[in-house]
Write an enzyme that holds these catalytic residues in place. Structure first.
Site, PDB file in Angstrom:
ATOM      1  N   HIS A 110      48.138  10.401  44.307  1.00  0.00           N
ATOM      2  CA  HIS A 110      46.973  10.148  43.151  1.00  0.00           C
ATOM      3  C   HIS A 110      46.571  10.832  42.067  1.00  0.00           C
ATOM      4  O   HIS A 110      45.780  10.649  41.449  1.00  0.00           O
ATOM      5  CB  HIS A 110      45.897   9.405  44.128  1.00  0.00           C
ATOM      6  CG  HIS A 110      46.276   9.129  45.542  1.00  0.00           C
ATOM      7  ND1 HIS A 110      46.524   9.234  46.905  1.00  0.00           N
ATOM      8  CD2 HIS A 110      46.788   7.134  45.349  1.00  0.00           C
ATOM      9  CE1 HIS A 110      47.397   8.324  47.039  1.00  0.00           C
ATOM     10  NE2 HIS A 110      46.672   7.100  46.772  1.00  0.00           N
ATOM     11  N   MET A 125      44.044   2.851  47.227  1.00  0.00           N
ATOM     12  CA  MET A 125      43.698   2.685  49.070  1.00  0.00           C
ATOM     13  C   MET A 125      42.941   3.774  50.015  1.00  0.00           C
ATOM     14  O   MET A 125      42.921   4.602  50.981  1.00  0.00           O
ATOM     15  CB  MET A 125      44.202   1.970  50.000  1.00  0.00           C
ATOM     16  CG  MET A 125      44.885   0.604  48.730  1.00  0.00           C
ATOM     17  SD  MET A 125      45.674  -0.824  49.838  1.00  0.00           S
ATOM     18  CE  MET A 125      47.039   0.183  50.783  1.00  0.00           C
ATOM     19  N   VAL A 173      55.366  11.937  42.542  1.00  0.00           N
ATOM     20  CA  VAL A 173      55.304  13.802  42.993  1.00  0.00           C
ATOM     21  C   VAL A 173      55.842  13.839  43.985  1.00  0.00           C
ATOM     22  O   VAL A 173      55.333  12.679  45.398  1.00  0.00           O
ATOM     23  CB  VAL A 173      54.017  14.027  42.184  1.00  0.00           C
ATOM     24  CG1 VAL A 173      53.517  15.180  43.186  1.00  0.00           C
ATOM     25  CG2 VAL A 173      52.754  13.472  41.222  1.00  0.00           C
ATOM     26  N   HIS A 223      45.756  12.104  47.954  1.00  0.00           N
ATOM     27  CA  HIS A 223      46.851  12.850  48.126  1.00  0.00           C
ATOM     28  C   HIS A 223      47.520  13.080  46.204  1.00  0.00           C
ATOM     29  O   HIS A 223      46.598  12.439  45.770  1.00  0.00           O
ATOM     30  CB  HIS A 223      48.216  12.510  48.998  1.00  0.00           C
ATOM     31  CG  HIS A 223      48.740  11.500  48.841  1.00  0.00           C
ATOM     32  ND1 HIS A 223      49.736  10.912  47.155  1.00  0.00           N
ATOM     33  CD2 HIS A 223      49.078  10.166  49.181  1.00  0.00           C
ATOM     34  CE1 HIS A 223      50.114   9.553  47.238  1.00  0.00           C
ATOM     35  NE2 HIS A 223      49.939   9.034  48.145  1.00  0.00           N
TER      36      HIS A 223
HETATM   37  O1  PAF Z   1      48.678   1.706  45.523  1.00  0.00           O
HETATM   38  C1  PAF Z   1      48.639   0.819  45.817  1.00  0.00           C
HETATM   39  O2  PAF Z   1      47.843   1.787  46.900  1.00  0.00           O
HETATM   40  C2  PAF Z   1      47.599  -0.434  45.824  1.00  0.00           C
HETATM   41  O3  PAF Z   1      48.717  -1.242  46.408  1.00  0.00           O
HETATM   42  C3  PAF Z   1      46.902  -0.915  44.686  1.00  0.00           C
HETATM   43  C4  PAF Z   1      47.163  -0.516  43.342  1.00  0.00           C
HETATM   44  C5  PAF Z   1      45.604   0.218  44.674  1.00  0.00           C
HETATM   45  C6  PAF Z   1      46.532  -2.113  45.380  1.00  0.00           C
HETATM   46  O4  PAF Z   1      45.307  -2.397  46.042  1.00  0.00           O
END
Ligand code: PAF
Length: 281
Positions: free
Chosen positions: A37, A30, A176, A34
């Site tokens: 990700h 979303m 992390v 950071h």
């Molecule tokens: O973990 C997230 O950021 C959200 O729940 C996802 C998996 C991108 C779905 O919107």
């Protein structure tokens, strides 16, 4: 790095890539990216020919009183991070293209979606499962990467993949953490300096819980939770949403703690709700 905005362009790219025999590693996000990700993209890069990252703040998974509007949107920084991690495609669909007028279908994973986070955030996992299945249909990934910080999300999506025969392999990656142990989260940026200092206690409490179980000092979950809650309650401005010991598969609460187990917590500090978990193996 290619940016794709339309659903049809994403599907055409995915179709062509798979037809050429290439694997696609997919990291749904979303935004507000950071290091957590970055670690998912890094792993996807190592294991696949092509890496696709989606950025979509999904309105369907936010409750009416939650932070959808003020959820951090940091597009320029996100793209810089993804470029550094060598993502090939960033998919940024609009709300209108994901949920056009008349959109009605919902995916539910009953029982798994109603406990822990699901009990505190009704409808949340329905929103997550629905958007993730749509994204899978658009990106056609070989592997999809999720962080274990959202342990329940991993369980819900794994169940959905198995139940609906989705041809994607879910890869769950370790949480992390900041050097002091706080799980990295997009919501950490809401914390004041003082709250940030206190927030580390969530991890410390989970760590202590794991020690108490591993050393067989406390194997009764009610006793353990009482002890850990007392510590969390001392954080100024805190409110415990839940702290529970659950089965790693079913997420059902455990009375007498058997291993493996998951110790999971959601705590509000001021206005910020943080979640974390630890595996007791
Ligand atoms: O973990 C997230 O950021 C959200 O729940 C996802 C998996 C991108 C779905 O919107």
């Amino acid at each position: 790095m290619k940016i794709i905005e339309s659903v049809s362009a994403m599907q055409a790219f995915a179709y062509k890539t798979r037809r050429q025999g290439h694997t696609i590693g997919f990291v749904p996000t979303m935004g507000a990216l950071h290091e957590g990700h970055a670690s998912l993209v890094h792993r996807a890069r190592l294991e696949n020919d092509v890496v696709v990252v989606s950025i979509f703040v999904n309105p369907l998974q936010f409750g009416p009183k939650e932070d959808f509007r003020k959820y951090p949107r940091t597009a320029a920084r996100d793209l810089a991070l993804l470029k550094a991690e060598k993502a090939d495609v960033v998919f940024v669909p609009t709300v209108q293209s994901m949920y056009p007028a008349g959109f009605a279908t919902r995916i539910r994973v009953p029982s798994l979606d109603a406990i822990l986070e699901g009990a505190s955030r009704p409808g949340h996992f329905q929103g997550v499962a629905t958007v993730v299945l749509k994204l899978f249909n658009m990106v056609q990934p070989t592997r999809a990467y999720f962080g274990e910080k959202d342990y329940q999300q991993v369980r819900v999506i794994r169940r959905m993949i198995d139940d609906l025969n989705c041809s994607v392999r879910l890869v769950a990656c370790p949480t992390v953490r900041e050097p002091d142990g706080l799980a990295i989260s997009s919501r950490n940026r809401y914390l004041s300096k003082k709250e940030r200092e206190e927030a580390v206690k969530i991890h410390q409490v989970l760590f202590l819980g794991r020690e108490l179980v591993s050393e067989k000092i406390m194997l009764d979950s009610r006793q353990l939770i009482r002890r850990l809650s007392q510590i969390l309650a001392k954080i100024p401005g805190s409110k415990i949403d839940y702290i529970e010991v659950v089965d790693p598969e079913t997420l059902e609460p455990m009375q007498k703690i058997r291993r493996p187990a998951i110790l999971a917590a959601a705590v509000r500090i001021g206005k910020t709700r943080l979640i974390d978990n630890i595996i007791i193996s």
